[in-house]
Design an enzyme around this catalytic site. Structure first.
Site, mmCIF file in Angstrom:
data_model
loop_
_atom_site.group_PDB
_atom_site.id
_atom_site.type_symbol
_atom_site.label_atom_id
_atom_site.label_comp_id
_atom_site.label_asym_id
_atom_site.label_seq_id
_atom_site.Cartn_x
_atom_site.Cartn_y
_atom_site.Cartn_z
ATOM 1 N N GLU A 67 0.677 -1.193 0.092
ATOM 2 C CA GLU A 67 0.145 -0.057 0.068
ATOM 3 C C GLU A 67 0.875 1.229 0.014
ATOM 4 O O GLU A 67 0.599 2.357 -0.734
ATOM 5 C CB GLU A 67 -0.904 0.122 1.248
ATOM 6 N N ASP A 82 -0.696 -5.194 3.027
ATOM 7 C CA ASP A 82 -1.216 -3.918 3.745
ATOM 8 C C ASP A 82 -0.614 -3.999 4.984
ATOM 9 O O ASP A 82 -0.709 -4.674 5.845
ATOM 10 C CB ASP A 82 -2.708 -4.144 3.763
ATOM 11 N N ILE A 84 -0.390 -2.060 7.560
ATOM 12 C CA ILE A 84 -1.138 -1.901 8.825
ATOM 13 C C ILE A 84 -2.584 -1.397 8.293
ATOM 14 O O ILE A 84 -2.785 -0.491 7.596
ATOM 15 C CB ILE A 84 -0.791 -0.792 9.849
ATOM 16 N N ASP A 85 -3.529 -2.408 8.462
ATOM 17 C CA ASP A 85 -4.987 -2.216 8.146
ATOM 18 C C ASP A 85 -5.693 -1.807 9.216
ATOM 19 O O ASP A 85 -5.737 -2.433 10.098
ATOM 20 C CB ASP A 85 -5.250 -3.725 7.346
ATOM 21 N N THR A 87 -5.183 1.942 10.318
ATOM 22 C CA THR A 87 -4.211 2.990 10.579
ATOM 23 C C THR A 87 -4.750 3.758 11.544
ATOM 24 O O THR A 87 -4.148 4.023 12.544
ATOM 25 C CB THR A 87 -3.618 3.535 9.567
ATOM 26 N N ASP A 210 -6.099 -4.439 0.961
ATOM 27 C CA ASP A 210 -7.022 -4.441 2.169
ATOM 28 C C ASP A 210 -7.626 -5.878 2.324
ATOM 29 O O ASP A 210 -7.713 -6.220 3.575
ATOM 30 C CB ASP A 210 -8.133 -3.445 1.915
HETATM 31 C C1 IPD Z 1 -8.732 0.710 6.120
HETATM 32 C C2 IPD Z 1 -9.464 -0.274 6.740
HETATM 33 C C3 IPD Z 1 -10.747 0.192 7.346
HETATM 34 C C4 IPD Z 1 -11.617 0.650 5.800
HETATM 35 C C5 IPD Z 1 -10.760 1.773 5.061
HETATM 36 C C6 IPD Z 1 -9.281 1.227 4.668
HETATM 37 P P1 IPD Z 1 -6.200 1.348 5.977
HETATM 38 O O1 IPD Z 1 -7.360 0.421 5.863
HETATM 39 O O2 IPD Z 1 -9.506 -1.459 6.225
HETATM 40 O O3 IPD Z 1 -11.464 -0.765 7.689
HETATM 41 O O4 IPD Z 1 -13.066 0.867 6.143
HETATM 42 O O5 IPD Z 1 -11.674 1.939 3.854
HETATM 43 O O6 IPD Z 1 -8.589 2.215 4.190
HETATM 44 O O7 IPD Z 1 -6.352 2.565 5.085
HETATM 45 O O8 IPD Z 1 -6.002 1.830 7.540
HETATM 46 O O9 IPD Z 1 -5.165 0.443 5.854
HETATM 47 CA CA CA Z 2 -6.047 -1.183 4.459
HETATM 48 CA CA CA Z 3 -2.850 0.389 5.557
#
Ligand code: IPD
Ligand code: CA
Ligand code: CA
Length: 254
Positions: A67, A82, A84-85, A87, A210
């Site tokens: 990402e 990803d 950190i999913d 963040t 994701d």
């Molecule tokens: C997010 C998470 C979140 C989702 C967001 C994503 P990120 O990932 O997966 O649950 O609703 O759309 O962007 O941006 O923290 O890697």
């Molecule tokens: Ca994510």
């Molecule tokens: Ca992320």
């Protein structure tokens, strides 16, 4: 070198240690905005750098798509990461965030790993070999009554300022289900479907990084992956994961 789930787990857990080092020092965490409502921290960058370097050291034959750092040349056989999913949750000191790693070869997901370091929950799957949580086999729930179901969703679409922003859809479904959750990590949402902790998850406007890790885990746990019309497949812009038992009823409300 052939890939083993154990080797992959050791690498992903080391990435988790890096994330936790930053997580325990949030007052000094560098955070910036990539776009409105979209954050990146020094932890995201450090975890992805470690995974990109280490996966290449072990498996130089594969490319990488992360990402934060983008795509290397080889995209036909690639790691999809990803770092950190969730963040925003991470930066607020919440526990519901994860590291998502998948190996895709010629368009087929072969390995998936989603690790939640703050919860010490490690989900993984190898195509054809089932799905596991902390070493124990997992399967989707047996719920068949939508009225008794617990569902999860997210609102990436709000960040994208989409006209279809999921709020009306959520309202329709919330009135016809027993439980509704918004956990904040799509990768983990998918693992909760695989583990039977929720009966379905959907979201719009995600990216493949994701969902790639969690998607294989859902499929190997006996779940379904479709778009909002029920077409089978992995559609990050319109993903619906279910236990199968409530799929048809849910599709009438999507
Ligand atoms: C997010 C998470 C979140 C989702 C967001 C994503 P990120 O990932 O997966 O649950 O609703 O759309 O962007 O941006 O923290 O890697
Ligand atoms: Ca994510
Ligand atoms: Ca992320």
């Amino acid at each position: 070198m052939t890939i083993s789930l154990n080797t992959l787990e050791n690498i992903v857990r080391k990435a988790g240690d890096i994330a936790l080092t930053h997580f325990k020092d949030l007052q000094n965490l560098e955070i910036s905005q990539k776009s409105p409502r979209d954050f990146v921290t020094a932890a995201d960058v450090a975890v992805e750098k470690f995974l990109k370097t280490t996966l290449f050291e072990h498996y130089p034959q594969y490319g990488f798509w992360g990402e934060e750092s983008g795509k290397t040349e080889n995209q036909s056989q690639r790691w999809i990461v990803d770092p950190i999913d969730g963040t925003h949750s991470f930066a607020k000191g919440q526990y519901f965030w994860s590291i998502s790693v998948a190996l895709e070869i010629e368009g087929q997901l072969i390995f998936g790993a989603v690790f939640a370091p703050a919860l010490n929950d490690y989900y993984c799957a190898k195509k054809g070999d089932g799905a596991f949580k902390n070493g124990k086999k997992i399967t989707v729930s047996g719920e068949t009554d939508l009225g008794n179901a617990m569902i999860a969703t997210g609102f990436a679409c709000l960040r994208a300022y989409l006209e279809d922003n999921n709020l009306e859809r959520f309202g329709r479904i919330a009135q016809r289900t027993t439980g509704q959750r918004r956990f904040g990590s799509a990768a983990m949402d998918l693992c909760l479907v695989a583990d039977g902790q929720v009966d379905a998850f959907w979201e719009q406007e995600l990216n493949l990084y994701d969902v790639a890790g969690g998607a294989l885990i859902v499929l190997e746990a006996g779940g379904t992956l479709t778009d909002f019309k029920g077409n089978p497949g992995i559609f990050p812009k319109q993903i619906l994961a279910t236990n199968g038992g409530i799929l048809d009823a849910l599709l009438t409300l999507m």
